[in-house]
Design an enzyme around this catalytic site. Structure first.
Site: not given
Ligand code: HH2
Length: 287
Positions: A220, A254
């Site tokens: 992040k 995660r």
């Molecule tokens: N962060 C992201 C997406 N989903 N869900 C939970 N519960 N907690 C988190 O911190 C969280 C989440 C963001 O990360 P990522 O899926 O890699 O990116 P993107 O939203 O751009 O797909």
């Protein structure tokens, strides 16, 4: 403490690794890499081989500034991946804000719903109540499109804690058993660097709610602010953050980088003598 999600029961005798599978063209750290069914399923299987305890499958990027994805498109991205992995042996979580997709994903084989919308929709609550799936209730301020523009809190840690406690109470009231619920402060979701830091340093105050806590710090922006590195170059930073989160009491991490995180936590827990050895060979199945 354990987490009940569908047919799985996950004990928290060691940190649980949730591997991220983004079936999206635009996710902030791996956008486009796993956007086809074949590449997403292959990546998911690799993460399981690396020792992921569960997978989080999403079809909508929620990075700051992201455009919402229509239901039909999100469905098209996510459901075939869940169907293909339904018998993979680890719980599948669906990362979505859309109640229709939650329901369809559970039918297709998902055992958990990861709702960054804090389970605020009545429809989502009812879908969960009708199922036996686990649920992650996450805090966010605002919506992805604008959430990072000017997040403001009176006192971020108590506000996030009180919000989560209130959402959990509503979920339990609707008929979702406490053993099925995980909470998440939502790092980066309508939070400045200082807000994220306060939430991480004072994570024990969330742990105090008595529910498993999920920490999503992997790659992040706050890690970029510390190291000056791009999202793809934040593996080492993410591992350090994951270790710190475990020390602060986080139950589920995660992560995008399963091998790196798993090795670091294995060594750290073995050396600390707290949880015992956690080698990849002992990756377990829960049924
Ligand atoms: N962060 C992201 C997406 N989903 N869900 C939970 N519960 N907690 C988190 O911190 C969280 C989440 C963001 O990360 P990522 O899926 O890699 O990116 P993107 O939203 O751009 O797909």
């Amino acid at each position: 403490m354990h987490l009940q999600c569908g047919k799985f029961s996950l004990p928290f005798d060691r940190p649980i690794l949730m591997g991220v599978v983004n079936v999206t063209p635009d996710s902030f750290s791996d956008g486009g890499k796993y956007a086809t069914l074949e590449s997403a399923v292959a990546h998911a299987r690799l993460l399981i081989e690396e020792g992921a305890d569960m997978l989080d499958i999403g079809g909508e990027s929620t990075r700051p500034g992201a455009q919402p994805v229509p239901l039909d498109e999100e469905r098209r991205r996510v459901l075939p991946v869940i169907e293909a992995l339904a018998e993979c042996g680890v719980p599948l979580s669906v990362d979505t804000r859309k109640p229709e997709l939650m329901e369809e994903a559970i039918r297709a084989g998902a055992s958990m719903v990861n709702d960054i919308g804090g389970l605020e929709s009545r429809f989502a609550l009812d879908v969960l109540a009708r199922s036996s799936a686990g649920v992650c209730i996450m805090h966010k301020q605002g919506d992805p499109q604008t959430m990072q523009q000017n997040p403001v809190y009176r006192e971020v840690v108590s506000e996030v804690r009180d919000y989560l406690a209130a959402r959990v109470a509503v979920a339990i009231d609707t008929g979702i058993a406490r053993e099925r619920i995980v909470i998440d402060p939502g790092f980066g979701f309508g939070k400045t660097y200082e807000h994220n830091l306060a939430l991480l340093r004072r994570l024990p105050e969330l742990i105090g709610l008595g529910l498993p806590v999920l920490a999503g710090l992997s790659r992040k922006a706050m890690l970029g602010q510390i190291t000056g590195r791009s999202a793809e170059q934040r593996v080492h930073a993410s591992v350090a953050a994951a270790l710190f989160a475990v020390q602060q009491g986080a139950h589920i991490l995660r992560v995008h980088d399963v091998t790196a995180t798993r090795d670091a936590i294995s060594v750290w827990t073995a050396l600390a003598g707290t949880i015992g050895v956690f080698p990849i060979q002992t990756a377990r199945r829960y049924e």
